[in-house]
Each structure stands twice: as C-alpha cells, then as structure tokens.
Design a protein around this motif. Structure first.
Motif, PDB file in Angstrom:
ATOM      1  N   GLN A  67       0.805  -1.000  -0.126  1.00  0.00           N
ATOM      2  CA  GLN A  67      -0.019   0.076  -0.078  1.00  0.00           C
ATOM      3  C   GLN A  67       0.752   1.391   0.062  1.00  0.00           C
ATOM      4  N   THR A  68       1.941   1.159   0.500  1.00  0.00           N
ATOM      5  CA  THR A  68       2.934   2.219   0.726  1.00  0.00           C
ATOM      6  C   THR A  68       3.786   2.674  -0.538  1.00  0.00           C
ATOM      7  N   ALA A  70       4.565   3.774  -3.864  1.00  0.00           N
ATOM      8  CA  ALA A  70       4.067   4.893  -4.790  1.00  0.00           C
ATOM      9  C   ALA A  70       5.259   5.346  -5.881  1.00  0.00           C
ATOM     10  N   THR A  87       0.890  11.981  -5.520  1.00  0.00           N
ATOM     11  CA  THR A  87       1.277  10.590  -5.306  1.00  0.00           C
ATOM     12  C   THR A  87       0.396   9.728  -6.237  1.00  0.00           C
ATOM     13  N   ASN A  89      -0.209   5.701  -6.422  1.00  0.00           N
ATOM     14  CA  ASN A  89       0.167   4.539  -5.728  1.00  0.00           C
ATOM     15  C   ASN A  89       0.460   3.289  -6.633  1.00  0.00           C
ATOM     16  N   TRP A 121       9.475   2.518  -2.925  1.00  0.00           N
ATOM     17  CA  TRP A 121       9.057   1.168  -2.540  1.00  0.00           C
ATOM     18  C   TRP A 121      10.238   0.478  -2.086  1.00  0.00           C
TER      19      TRP A 121
END
Length: 321
Positions: A67-68, A70, A87, A89, A121
């Motif tokens: 999820q983080t 991006a 941002t 994702n 990432w």
C-alpha cells in the motif's frame, strides 16, 4: 618496386576509404531511453488546461505491491527546486499494462513546467529523467468541460529522426522514432502509425505511408520507416508521425530538413575492397619479380606433365598423338 606496389595499394584501397569518410552522411544522435522514459504533453481535448505525464512502470509495480509503494510527482518552473504535487500508488489502475499516466490540472495557463517522477518502494528510490524541454500549458481556455481525469490518452512517438539512407544510390530517406508509450505488444487499441511529409515545415503535409505497431529493431528499440515515394535528391523534406490509439491520435515533432543523396562508397563492402587491393598488389609484386629475372616457383600440374610425357612417347614410337 616496393614503392610502386604501396602506391597501387593506396590508390585502390585507401583512396575510396578517404572518399567515404568525406562524403559519408552525418547520422543523427542515438535515441535515448532514460529511467521511466517520462514524457509530458498538453492534454488533448482539455480546453480547461492540463498537462498529462506518461511513464513506464518499474518491474515491482504489480499486483503484489504494498500500500505504501508509490510514485511521487515533482514539478518545477526551473531545472531546480522541484516540489511534490501528487502521489500515484502502485495499486491504482494504470493507463496500460506497461505505463502509467498522471494529469496535472493545477497548471497556470501560459506557464512552462518541468517534471520528475520518483518511485519509492521497499525502502528503495529511483528518479526519472527530467521532461526537457519544459511543457508550456495552453494559454487560451474556454468554458468547455475538461476530459475525465481518469481517461487515458495517446502519447505521440518521440525522438523522430530523418536522415539520408546510407549505402544507396539516392532517392530514399530513412525515418526512425521511439515508439509511442501506447504501442504495447498485442494491444487491441493501438492502430499503428501514419507518416506525413512536406517540403516546408509550414507547408501542407501529405500522408506517404503507414506502419504497424511494434519495434523494427529490437536491439535498439526503434521503429524504422523507409521513404522512397518519389524522393527528389534536389529537394529538402520534413516529416512527422502520428500514433493512432483507441480512436485518438497524437502527432510527433517535425523532423528535417533532410535530403537524399547517393553515396560514393558502400561501407558494407569494405572487406571486398581490401581483399581486391591485396590481390592486385600481389600480382604486381610477382610481375616485378619476374621482370627482375628472379626465378619464380610454379607448381607443376600432374595432368599437363602427363600430356608432355604422352607426346614424347608418341614421337619416339613414330605414332600420331
């Protein structure tokens, strides 16, 4: 004698090579492929003004992304002091299976912008190239609604190069370009390219041919097109290429001027020329040796020796040959 042979070799081999070096047409610079291959254009059909970015996804941008994970979109009006503006994702829908797009609707009409994309990432960071030259947002706006922010658009082919086809007798011009980001293998939406030509960059361009999608040279990742349609060696030509995708079109920058000309020397036959020069130099060397009275070894041929022997025996026996 040695001087004569050297002069002959130089005349046969070196002189054509010098002529080739002098008359070899200059080739354009090589096509570049920076990280992400980021490109930016004014959004077609968006009269409210926006700039759309397109870049190629990294290998970790897939369904298993966190999820983080991006991309950070950075923008500046100079080549320095980039500021984050958005941002994207990894788990968001992408424009194609290989590319992503982002639409910047916060631009000021008439202003020019530089962009960068930074992937973050798994504790890693990769920065894209800078969009140069900068993209200038449209200066005239209307009240027509903008296109949907999620609508993917077609990007034009880039780095179009037009140059005289090497090693030919004239009458042909070669074009190369980097594929449109929408030109994806087995894409049902991509309909190929149309090639246009004119004698003046401000004149009327006419279509001279088309090309299917995909790379022509897999090693260099480019599309190649040869224009031999009534090319006059006395005229200069300008070109642009249009990419067609999902009922949309996108036009490349104009390339040119370029002229077609015949080459004096075919560089693909250099080895044959050198071998010919060595052969002629060897023949001249042995001719000079024979003139100087030196004994030369000539290998005897068994068949000819047998003929001489047969004639001798027939003479001794008084018989006809």
């Amino acid at each position: 004698m040695v001087k004569k042979i050297s002069a002959t070799f130089a005349l046969i081999v070196l002189l054509p090579l010098v002529i080739w070096l002098v008359h070899e047409p200059r080739m354009p610079g090589s096509i570049s492929y920076p990280p992400f291959d980021l490109t930016a254009i004014n959004t077609p059909g968006d009269s409210l003004g926006s700039i759309t970015l397109n870049w190629f996804k990294i290998s970790d941008d897939n369904e298993s992304a966190q999820q983080t994970d991006a991309y950070a979109i950075l923008r500046s009006q100079t080549t320095q002091d980039y500021q984050p503006i958005a941002t994207v994702n990894f788990n968001q829908p992408s424009a194609t299976i290989k590319t992503r797009q982002y639409r910047d609707s916060s631009v000021i009409p008439g202003q020019s912008y530089y962009y960068k994309v930074v992937a973050n990432w798994d504790g890693k960071t990769i920065s894209s190239n800078t969009t140069e030259p900068p993209v200038k947002s449209i200066n005239t706006l209307s009240a027509t609604p903008a296109i949907e922010p999620t609508t993917a658009i077609v990007f034009p082919p880039t780095q179009l190069r037009a140059f005289d086809t090497p090693n030919d007798n004239g009458g042909n011009i070669s074009l190369e370009w980097k594929l449109s980001p929408n030109d994806i293998i087995k894409s049902k939406e991509f309909q190929g390219y149309d090639v246009y030509r004119a004698n003046n960059p401000n004149g009327q361009f006419v279509i001279i041919g088309d090309a299917t999608g995909g790379e022509s040279d897999e090693g260099r990742h480019v599309k190649i097109f040869g224009d031999g349609a009534r090319v006059n060696s006395d005229s200069s030509y300008y070109y642009y290429v249009i990419a067609k995708w999902d009922n949309q079109t996108a036009k490349s920058d104009i390339a040119g001027p370029v002229k077609a000309s015949a080459q004096w020397f075919h560089k693909g036959r250099s080895v044959s020329l050198i071998l010919l020069g060595i052969l002629i130099a060897t023949i001249l060397y042995y001719i000079q040796q024979a003139k100087a009275g030196k004994e030369l070894y000539i290998r005897k041929i068994a068949g000819l020796e047998a003929v001489d022997e047969a004639v001798g025996r027939a003479t001794e026996m008084g018989k006809k040959v």
